[in-house]
Design a protein around this motif. Sequence first.
Motif, PDB file in Angstrom:
ATOM      1  N   LYS A 133       0.854  -1.184   0.000  1.00  0.00           N
ATOM      2  CA  LYS A 133       0.000   0.000   0.000  1.00  0.00           C
ATOM      3  C   LYS A 133       0.892   1.237   0.000  1.00  0.00           C
ATOM      4  O   LYS A 133       1.747   1.398   0.872  1.00  0.00           O
ATOM      5  CB  LYS A 133      -0.896  -0.002   1.239  1.00  0.00           C
ATOM      6  N   SER A 134       0.693   2.127  -0.961  1.00  0.00           N
ATOM      7  CA  SER A 134       1.465   3.368  -1.040  1.00  0.00           C
ATOM      8  C   SER A 134       0.822   4.449  -0.184  1.00  0.00           C
ATOM      9  O   SER A 134      -0.400   4.502  -0.042  1.00  0.00           O
ATOM     10  CB  SER A 134       1.566   3.847  -2.485  1.00  0.00           C
ATOM     11  N   ILE A 135       1.651   5.314   0.367  1.00  0.00           N
ATOM     12  CA  ILE A 135       1.216   6.391   1.259  1.00  0.00           C
ATOM     13  C   ILE A 135       1.382   7.732   0.567  1.00  0.00           C
ATOM     14  O   ILE A 135       2.395   7.985  -0.092  1.00  0.00           O
ATOM     15  CB  ILE A 135       2.058   6.382   2.557  1.00  0.00           C
ATOM     16  N   GLN A 136       0.383   8.616   0.772  1.00  0.00           N
ATOM     17  CA  GLN A 136       0.444   9.983   0.256  1.00  0.00           C
ATOM     18  C   GLN A 136      -0.299  10.892   1.227  1.00  0.00           C
ATOM     19  O   GLN A 136      -1.453  10.641   1.540  1.00  0.00           O
ATOM     20  CB  GLN A 136      -0.188  10.088  -1.139  1.00  0.00           C
ATOM     21  N   THR A 137       0.365  11.921   1.743  1.00  0.00           N
ATOM     22  CA  THR A 137      -0.275  12.929   2.575  1.00  0.00           C
ATOM     23  C   THR A 137       0.168  14.302   2.109  1.00  0.00           C
ATOM     24  O   THR A 137       1.336  14.494   1.752  1.00  0.00           O
ATOM     25  CB  THR A 137       0.038  12.746   4.075  1.00  0.00           C
ATOM     26  N   ASP A 138      -0.754  15.241   2.121  1.00  0.00           N
ATOM     27  CA  ASP A 138      -0.429  16.624   1.770  1.00  0.00           C
ATOM     28  C   ASP A 138       0.302  17.336   2.895  1.00  0.00           C
ATOM     29  O   ASP A 138       0.785  18.449   2.708  1.00  0.00           O
ATOM     30  CB  ASP A 138      -1.709  17.398   1.419  1.00  0.00           C
ATOM     31  N   LYS A 139       0.416  16.694   4.058  1.00  0.00           N
ATOM     32  CA  LYS A 139       1.104  17.294   5.201  1.00  0.00           C
ATOM     33  C   LYS A 139       2.615  17.096   5.151  1.00  0.00           C
ATOM     34  O   LYS A 139       3.334  17.575   6.018  1.00  0.00           O
ATOM     35  CB  LYS A 139       0.534  16.747   6.508  1.00  0.00           C
ATOM     36  N   ALA A 140       3.070  16.347   4.155  1.00  0.00           N
ATOM     37  CA  ALA A 140       4.506  16.152   3.916  1.00  0.00           C
ATOM     38  C   ALA A 140       4.759  16.506   2.456  1.00  0.00           C
ATOM     39  O   ALA A 140       3.831  16.491   1.640  1.00  0.00           O
ATOM     40  CB  ALA A 140       4.915  14.708   4.205  1.00  0.00           C
ATOM     41  N   PRO A 141       6.000  16.843   2.107  1.00  0.00           N
ATOM     42  CA  PRO A 141       6.286  17.231   0.721  1.00  0.00           C
ATOM     43  C   PRO A 141       5.951  16.123  -0.271  1.00  0.00           C
ATOM     44  O   PRO A 141       6.138  14.943   0.014  1.00  0.00           O
ATOM     45  CB  PRO A 141       7.792  17.493   0.724  1.00  0.00           C
ATOM     46  N   LYS A 142       5.454  16.529  -1.417  1.00  0.00           N
ATOM     47  CA  LYS A 142       5.206  15.576  -2.498  1.00  0.00           C
ATOM     48  C   LYS A 142       6.545  15.052  -3.003  1.00  0.00           C
ATOM     49  O   LYS A 142       7.567  15.726  -2.900  1.00  0.00           O
ATOM     50  CB  LYS A 142       4.461  16.264  -3.642  1.00  0.00           C
ATOM     51  N   ALA A 143       6.527  13.864  -3.555  1.00  0.00           N
ATOM     52  CA  ALA A 143       7.732  13.287  -4.137  1.00  0.00           C
ATOM     53  C   ALA A 143       8.230  14.188  -5.275  1.00  0.00           C
ATOM     54  O   ALA A 143       7.424  14.699  -6.057  1.00  0.00           O
ATOM     55  CB  ALA A 143       7.448  11.883  -4.652  1.00  0.00           C
ATOM     56  N   ILE A 144       9.540  14.382  -5.347  1.00  0.00           N
ATOM     57  CA  ILE A 144      10.115  15.220  -6.408  1.00  0.00           C
ATOM     58  C   ILE A 144      10.763  14.366  -7.493  1.00  0.00           C
ATOM     59  O   ILE A 144      11.637  14.817  -8.212  1.00  0.00           O
ATOM     60  CB  ILE A 144      11.105  16.268  -5.841  1.00  0.00           C
ATOM     61  N   GLY A 145      10.312  13.138  -7.591  1.00  0.00           N
ATOM     62  CA  GLY A 145      10.825  12.205  -8.584  1.00  0.00           C
ATOM     63  C   GLY A 145       9.890  11.020  -8.690  1.00  0.00           C
ATOM     64  O   GLY A 145       8.795  11.018  -8.132  1.00  0.00           O
ATOM     65  N   PRO A 146      10.331   9.970  -9.372  1.00  0.00           N
ATOM     66  CA  PRO A 146       9.484   8.787  -9.571  1.00  0.00           C
ATOM     67  C   PRO A 146       9.518   7.840  -8.362  1.00  0.00           C
ATOM     68  O   PRO A 146      10.081   6.754  -8.412  1.00  0.00           O
ATOM     69  CB  PRO A 146      10.083   8.143 -10.824  1.00  0.00           C
ATOM     70  N   TYR A 147       8.928   8.303  -7.260  1.00  0.00           N
ATOM     71  CA  TYR A 147       8.839   7.493  -6.046  1.00  0.00           C
ATOM     72  C   TYR A 147       7.641   7.969  -5.240  1.00  0.00           C
ATOM     73  O   TYR A 147       7.006   8.964  -5.582  1.00  0.00           O
ATOM     74  CB  TYR A 147      10.124   7.581  -5.208  1.00  0.00           C
ATOM     75  N   VAL A 148       7.313   7.265  -4.170  1.00  0.00           N
ATOM     76  CA  VAL A 148       6.199   7.614  -3.293  1.00  0.00           C
ATOM     77  C   VAL A 148       6.751   8.025  -1.926  1.00  0.00           C
ATOM     78  O   VAL A 148       7.907   7.746  -1.609  1.00  0.00           O
ATOM     79  CB  VAL A 148       5.203   6.446  -3.136  1.00  0.00           C
ATOM     80  N   GLN A 149       5.907   8.635  -1.109  1.00  0.00           N
ATOM     81  CA  GLN A 149       6.345   9.019   0.238  1.00  0.00           C
ATOM     82  C   GLN A 149       6.673   7.787   1.072  1.00  0.00           C
ATOM     83  O   GLN A 149       7.554   7.836   1.923  1.00  0.00           O
ATOM     84  CB  GLN A 149       5.259   9.842   0.935  1.00  0.00           C
ATOM     85  N   GLY A 150       5.955   6.700   0.820  1.00  0.00           N
ATOM     86  CA  GLY A 150       6.232   5.473   1.556  1.00  0.00           C
ATOM     87  C   GLY A 150       5.356   4.338   1.090  1.00  0.00           C
ATOM     88  O   GLY A 150       4.344   4.548   0.412  1.00  0.00           O
ATOM     89  N   ASN A 151       5.771   3.141   1.439  1.00  0.00           N
ATOM     90  CA  ASN A 151       4.998   1.936   1.155  1.00  0.00           C
ATOM     91  C   ASN A 151       4.889   1.114   2.429  1.00  0.00           C
ATOM     92  O   ASN A 151       5.857   1.008   3.192  1.00  0.00           O
ATOM     93  CB  ASN A 151       5.675   1.071   0.085  1.00  0.00           C
ATOM     94  N   ILE A 152       3.702   0.535   2.625  1.00  0.00           N
ATOM     95  CA  ILE A 152       3.501  -0.385   3.749  1.00  0.00           C
ATOM     96  C   ILE A 152       3.484  -1.804   3.207  1.00  0.00           C
ATOM     97  O   ILE A 152       2.755  -2.111   2.263  1.00  0.00           O
ATOM     98  CB  ILE A 152       2.178  -0.087   4.482  1.00  0.00           C
ATOM     99  N   VAL A 153       4.315  -2.646   3.818  1.00  0.00           N
ATOM    100  CA  VAL A 153       4.400  -4.061   3.459  1.00  0.00           C
ATOM    101  C   VAL A 153       4.528  -4.855   4.754  1.00  0.00           C
ATOM    102  O   VAL A 153       5.406  -4.568   5.577  1.00  0.00           O
ATOM    103  CB  VAL A 153       5.630  -4.337   2.556  1.00  0.00           C
ATOM    104  N   ASN A 154       3.641  -5.823   4.948  1.00  0.00           N
ATOM    105  CA  ASN A 154       3.717  -6.729   6.098  1.00  0.00           C
ATOM    106  C   ASN A 154       3.880  -5.993   7.433  1.00  0.00           C
ATOM    107  O   ASN A 154       4.715  -6.361   8.252  1.00  0.00           O
ATOM    108  CB  ASN A 154       4.863  -7.727   5.914  1.00  0.00           C
TER     109      ASN A 154
END
Length: 126
Positions: free
Chosen positions: A2-23
């Motif tokens: 599951k990828s994470i995205q919040t407007d309370k942290a900077p948007k990614a400035i490249g081809p990546y996400v703020q974070g991913n949840i795994v297990n």
Amino acid sequence: MKSIQTDKAPKAIGPYVQGNIVNGLLFASGQVPLCPETGEVVGTTIEEQAEQVLKNIAAILEEVGSDFDHVVKTTCFLKNMNDFSTFNEVYARAFTNQLPARSAVEVARLPKDVLIEIEIIAAVNE
């Protein structure tokens, strides 16, 4: 995953996400001292920049229902290792109860020529 995205942290400035949840673990991308609203660098000192980085990390942790007490590992990238003790003072204010494992390295250059970047791995409830 599951990828994470919040407007309370900077948007990614490249081809990546703020974070991913795994297990049950959040693998967050490295955070630099950018203002979430403007994308501009916040501060010129290691103290100011470290505080903004930790605010950005806190926002990502909040988005997934976690906090600094659930951070398992951090990797801290410093432009100048002479800033290490000053950085530690700021870092210690965020990690007060449960301390994570940590690596800290000096690097030649960071995105937008900032002084610091921190990435985390944290436990989360899925």
